[in-house]
Structure formats: structure tokens, C-alpha cells
Write a protein that holds these residues in place. Structure first.
Motif, PDB file in Angstrom:
ATOM      1  N   PRO A  81       4.352  -6.455  15.128  1.00 35.46           N
ATOM      2  CA  PRO A  81       3.864  -6.458  13.747  1.00 35.46           C
ATOM      3  C   PRO A  81       2.500  -5.810  13.579  1.00 35.46           C
ATOM      4  CG  PRO A  81       3.738  -8.663  14.677  1.00 35.46           C
ATOM      5  CD  PRO A  81       4.414  -7.792  15.694  1.00 35.46           C
ATOM      6  N   ARG A  82       2.441  -4.957  12.576  1.00 35.18           N
ATOM      7  CA  ARG A  82       1.194  -4.359  12.114  1.00 35.18           C
ATOM      8  C   ARG A  82       1.267  -4.413  10.602  1.00 35.18           C
ATOM      9  NH1 ARG A  82       2.529   0.583  15.588  1.00 35.18           N
ATOM     10  NH2 ARG A  82       3.835   0.861  13.792  1.00 35.18           N
ATOM     11  N   ILE A  83       0.340  -5.041   9.988  1.00 36.65           N
ATOM     12  CA  ILE A  83       0.302  -5.036   8.531  1.00 36.65           C
ATOM     13  C   ILE A  83      -0.668  -3.942   8.130  1.00 36.65           C
ATOM     14  CG2 ILE A  83      -0.242  -6.345   6.452  1.00 36.65           C
ATOM     15  CD1 ILE A  83       0.643  -8.848   8.008  1.00 36.65           C
ATOM     16  N   ASN A  84      -0.101  -2.865   7.562  1.00 36.27           N
ATOM     17  CA  ASN A  84      -0.900  -1.708   7.192  1.00 36.27           C
ATOM     18  C   ASN A  84      -1.277  -1.705   5.719  1.00 36.27           C
ATOM     19  OD1 ASN A  84       1.323  -0.673   9.352  1.00 36.27           O
ATOM     20  ND2 ASN A  84      -0.722   0.104   9.798  1.00 36.27           N
ATOM     21  N   ILE A  85      -0.452  -2.364   4.920  1.00 29.75           N
ATOM     22  CA  ILE A  85      -0.707  -2.396   3.480  1.00 29.75           C
ATOM     23  C   ILE A  85      -0.390  -3.789   2.964  1.00 29.75           C
ATOM     24  CG2 ILE A  85      -0.065  -1.469   1.211  1.00 29.75           C
ATOM     25  CD1 ILE A  85       0.913   1.061   2.679  1.00 29.75           C
ATOM     26  N   VAL A  86      -1.267  -4.318   2.140  1.00 30.39           N
ATOM     27  CA  VAL A  86      -0.986  -5.531   1.385  1.00 30.39           C
ATOM     28  C   VAL A  86      -0.947  -5.107  -0.077  1.00 30.39           C
ATOM     29  CG1 VAL A  86      -1.851  -7.778   0.660  1.00 30.39           C
ATOM     30  CG2 VAL A  86      -2.056  -7.085   3.054  1.00 30.39           C
ATOM     31  N   THR A  87       0.185  -5.374  -0.721  1.00 31.40           N
ATOM     32  CA  THR A  87       0.366  -5.035  -2.132  1.00 31.40           C
ATOM     33  C   THR A  87       0.454  -6.325  -2.921  1.00 31.40           C
ATOM     34  OG1 THR A  87       1.590  -3.026  -1.540  1.00 31.40           O
ATOM     35  CG2 THR A  87       1.873  -3.852  -3.791  1.00 31.40           C
ATOM     36  N   ILE A  88      -0.364  -6.441  -3.949  1.00 29.18           N
ATOM     37  CA  ILE A  88      -0.291  -7.639  -4.790  1.00 29.18           C
ATOM     38  C   ILE A  88       0.207  -7.251  -6.172  1.00 29.18           C
ATOM     39  CG2 ILE A  88      -2.079  -8.857  -3.508  1.00 29.18           C
ATOM     40  CD1 ILE A  88      -3.949  -8.342  -5.940  1.00 29.18           C
ATOM     41  N   GLY A  89       0.953  -8.161  -6.768  1.00 29.25           N
ATOM     42  CA  GLY A  89       1.454  -7.961  -8.123  1.00 29.25           C
ATOM     43  C   GLY A  89       0.390  -8.312  -9.139  1.00 29.25           C
ATOM     44  N   VAL A  90       0.282  -7.468 -10.148  1.00 25.37           N
ATOM     45  CA  VAL A  90      -0.689  -7.704 -11.220  1.00 25.37           C
ATOM     46  C   VAL A  90       0.011  -7.581 -12.568  1.00 25.37           C
ATOM     47  CG1 VAL A  90      -2.619  -6.895  -9.811  1.00 25.37           C
ATOM     48  CG2 VAL A  90      -1.451  -5.282 -11.298  1.00 25.37           C
ATOM     49  N   ASP A  91      -0.510  -8.287 -13.545  1.00 22.37           N
ATOM     50  CA  ASP A  91       0.050  -8.211 -14.892  1.00 22.37           C
ATOM     51  C   ASP A  91      -0.566  -7.087 -15.706  1.00 22.37           C
ATOM     52  OD1 ASP A  91       1.842 -10.409 -14.608  1.00 22.37           O
ATOM     53  OD2 ASP A  91       0.140 -11.765 -14.807  1.00 22.37           O
ATOM     54  N   ASN A  92      -1.813  -6.729 -15.401  1.00 26.16           N
ATOM     55  CA  ASN A  92      -2.501  -5.674 -16.138  1.00 26.16           C
ATOM     56  C   ASN A  92      -3.202  -4.793 -15.106  1.00 26.16           C
ATOM     57  OD1 ASN A  92      -4.719  -4.274 -17.464  1.00 26.16           O
ATOM     58  ND2 ASN A  92      -4.275  -5.530 -19.255  1.00 26.16           N
ATOM     59  N   LEU A  93      -2.610  -3.638 -14.824  1.00 24.49           N
ATOM     60  CA  LEU A  93      -3.105  -2.767 -13.766  1.00 24.49           C
ATOM     61  C   LEU A  93      -4.533  -2.311 -14.042  1.00 24.49           C
ATOM     62  CD1 LEU A  93      -2.443  -1.334 -11.103  1.00 24.49           C
ATOM     63  CD2 LEU A  93      -1.495   0.546 -12.445  1.00 24.49           C
ATOM     64  N   GLU A  94      -4.819  -1.927 -15.267  1.00 26.76           N
ATOM     65  CA  GLU A  94      -6.163  -1.440 -15.604  1.00 26.76           C
ATOM     66  C   GLU A  94      -7.217  -2.533 -15.411  1.00 26.76           C
ATOM     67  OE1 GLU A  94      -8.419   0.238 -19.535  1.00 26.76           O
ATOM     68  OE2 GLU A  94      -6.389   0.953 -19.165  1.00 26.76           O
ATOM     69  N   ARG A  95      -6.903  -3.735 -15.869  1.00 26.47           N
ATOM     70  CA  ARG A  95      -7.841  -4.850 -15.719  1.00 26.47           C
ATOM     71  C   ARG A  95      -8.047  -5.182 -14.249  1.00 26.47           C
ATOM     72  NH1 ARG A  95      -5.497  -9.587 -18.575  1.00 26.47           N
ATOM     73  NH2 ARG A  95      -4.282  -9.809 -16.686  1.00 26.47           N
ATOM     74  N   ALA A  96      -6.957  -5.236 -13.473  1.00 23.53           N
ATOM     75  CA  ALA A  96      -7.068  -5.541 -12.047  1.00 23.53           C
ATOM     76  C   ALA A  96      -7.848  -4.452 -11.319  1.00 23.53           C
ATOM     77  CB  ALA A  96      -5.675  -5.708 -11.440  1.00 23.53           C
ATOM     78  N   PHE A  97      -7.609  -3.185 -11.675  1.00 26.42           N
ATOM     79  CA  PHE A  97      -8.337  -2.079 -11.063  1.00 26.42           C
ATOM     80  C   PHE A  97      -9.834  -2.224 -11.324  1.00 26.42           C
ATOM     81  CE2 PHE A  97      -9.894   2.419 -11.652  1.00 26.42           C
ATOM     82  CZ  PHE A  97     -10.140   2.645 -10.314  1.00 26.42           C
ATOM     83  N   SER A  98     -10.200  -2.514 -12.562  1.00 31.80           N
ATOM     84  CA  SER A  98     -11.620  -2.684 -12.897  1.00 31.80           C
ATOM     85  C   SER A  98     -12.243  -3.811 -12.083  1.00 31.80           C
ATOM     86  CB  SER A  98     -11.787  -2.982 -14.390  1.00 31.80           C
ATOM     87  OG  SER A  98     -11.406  -1.875 -15.155  1.00 31.80           O
ATOM     88  N   ASP A 141       1.658   4.085 -11.521  1.00 29.97           N
ATOM     89  CA  ASP A 141       2.101   2.698 -11.377  1.00 29.97           C
ATOM     90  C   ASP A 141       1.382   1.908 -10.287  1.00 29.97           C
ATOM     91  OD1 ASP A 141       3.096   3.893  -9.119  1.00 29.97           O
ATOM     92  OD2 ASP A 141       5.172   3.304  -9.440  1.00 29.97           O
ATOM     93  N   HIS A 142       0.276   2.432  -9.752  1.00 30.10           N
ATOM     94  CA  HIS A 142      -0.409   1.693  -8.692  1.00 30.10           C
ATOM     95  C   HIS A 142      -1.839   2.197  -8.511  1.00 30.10           C
ATOM     96  CE1 HIS A 142       0.505   5.376  -6.554  1.00 30.10           C
ATOM     97  NE2 HIS A 142      -0.394   5.023  -5.661  1.00 30.10           N
ATOM     98  N   VAL A 143      -2.613   1.387  -7.826  1.00 33.13           N
ATOM     99  CA  VAL A 143      -3.948   1.792  -7.369  1.00 33.13           C
ATOM    100  C   VAL A 143      -4.053   1.332  -5.923  1.00 33.13           C
ATOM    101  CG1 VAL A 143      -6.435   1.470  -7.606  1.00 33.13           C
ATOM    102  CG2 VAL A 143      -5.003   1.594  -9.657  1.00 33.13           C
ATOM    103  N   ALA A 144      -4.517   2.230  -5.045  1.00 34.30           N
ATOM    104  CA  ALA A 144      -4.667   1.907  -3.628  1.00 34.30           C
ATOM    105  C   ALA A 144      -6.133   2.017  -3.233  1.00 34.30           C
ATOM    106  CB  ALA A 144      -3.831   2.856  -2.779  1.00 34.30           C
ATOM    107  N   PHE A 145      -6.609   0.982  -2.555  1.00 30.42           N
ATOM    108  CA  PHE A 145      -7.952   0.982  -1.979  1.00 30.42           C
ATOM    109  C   PHE A 145      -7.776   1.161  -0.480  1.00 30.42           C
ATOM    110  CE2 PHE A 145      -8.225  -1.444  -5.868  1.00 30.42           C
ATOM    111  CZ  PHE A 145      -9.414  -1.009  -6.444  1.00 30.42           C
ATOM    112  N   PHE A 146      -8.291   2.265   0.059  1.00 28.52           N
ATOM    113  CA  PHE A 146      -8.148   2.561   1.479  1.00 28.52           C
ATOM    114  C   PHE A 146      -9.319   1.920   2.216  1.00 28.52           C
ATOM    115  CE2 PHE A 146      -6.252   6.059  -0.981  1.00 28.52           C
ATOM    116  CZ  PHE A 146      -4.919   5.837  -0.635  1.00 28.52           C
TER     117      PHE A 146
END
Length: 132
Positions: A3-20, A38-43
Motif C-alpha cells: 500500500p501507498r496512498i498517493n492521493i486523498v480525495t475528499i468530497g465537498v458540497d461547494n468546490l469554490e468555498r472548499a478551495f478558498s 470538477d476538482h482542485v488538487a494540492f500537490f
């Protein structure tokens, strides 16, 4: 599967608000942030990303028609070395008592599949194309 967890994706109700929120919280430079319709990724590191994805799209990814109680709000992603490794892991999933949500499929991002563990938690397996 090692196992290697390379990405954790969380569900959000408001993408713009969560991004901010996460942009302010993480205080990261623009070159460490990627966004699509449809997404925002923080590397966070070379091998680890934190992704915001609409909850209703996570529901679809998990094979649910709508967001209902029990719809996952989180997807763990494992980066495999090849499409063959993705398929081999899917075989292990079935033997271990999990279920395949989406079999291995080619896309613009590479080769990926989704499965759920014995408790309904969703995992993505992916083999991204090698960059030369």
C-alpha cells in the motif's frame, strides 16, 4: 499490494468555498495547485496530493445514484506501476472480500479502477503514463 496512498480525495458540497478554505489554510504557491472544472488538487509532495472533488461526483464514482447516507466522502488512491499491477490488485480485492466498482479502464489520465473494501470504503487504483 504494497500500500501507498498517493492521493486523498475528499468530497465537498461547494468546490469554490472548499478551495478558498484550503488555499488559505495550506498557504501554497500557485505552482503547487492544479484545478479542473470538477476538482482542485494540492500537490503536497512529489508523491502525495490532496484533492477536493464534489460529493455528488464521488457518489457516482462509488456507484451510487445520488448522495445518500453512507455515500463515501473520501477516496484513497494508490498509484501502481502498471495496468497489469492494477488488474492484479483487483484480483486480490475479490479474494480478500472486497468488490470492484469500476474495472480497469484507460482514460486520459492513464489506467485506473475503483474498488470498495469489506466496509464500503472506496479506493482508486491508477497507473499513470510514464513521462519521458
Amino acid at each position: 499490494m504494497k500500500p501507498r496512498i498517493n492521493i486523498v480525495t475528499i468530497g465537498v458540497d461547494n468546490l469554490e468555498r472548499a478551495f478558498s478554505f484550503y488555499r488559505a489554510l495550506f498557504d501554497m504557491p500557485d505552482d503547487q495547485i492544479g484545478a479542473g472544472a470538477d476538482h482542485v488538487a494540492f500537490f503536497l509532495t512529489e508523491d502525495f496530493s490532496f484533492v477536493l472533488f464534489p460529493r455528488e461526483l464521488i457518489a457516482q464514482t462509488a456507484g451510487k445514484e445520488t448522495v445518500i447516507a453512507g455515500t463515501p466522502g473520501l477516496v484513497l488512491s494508490h498509484r501502481a506501476d502498471s495496468a497489469a499491477e492494477v488488474d492484479a490488485i483487483l484480483d486480490q480485492v475479490l479474494i480478500a472480500g472486497g468488490a470492484i466498482i469500476t474495472p480497469g479502464t484507460e482514460s486520459e489520465w492513464g489506467y485506473s479502477a475503483y474498488f470498495e473494501d469489506s466496509e464500503g470504503n472506496v479506493w482508486e487504483l491508477m497507473a499513470t503514463p510514464q513521462v519521458n
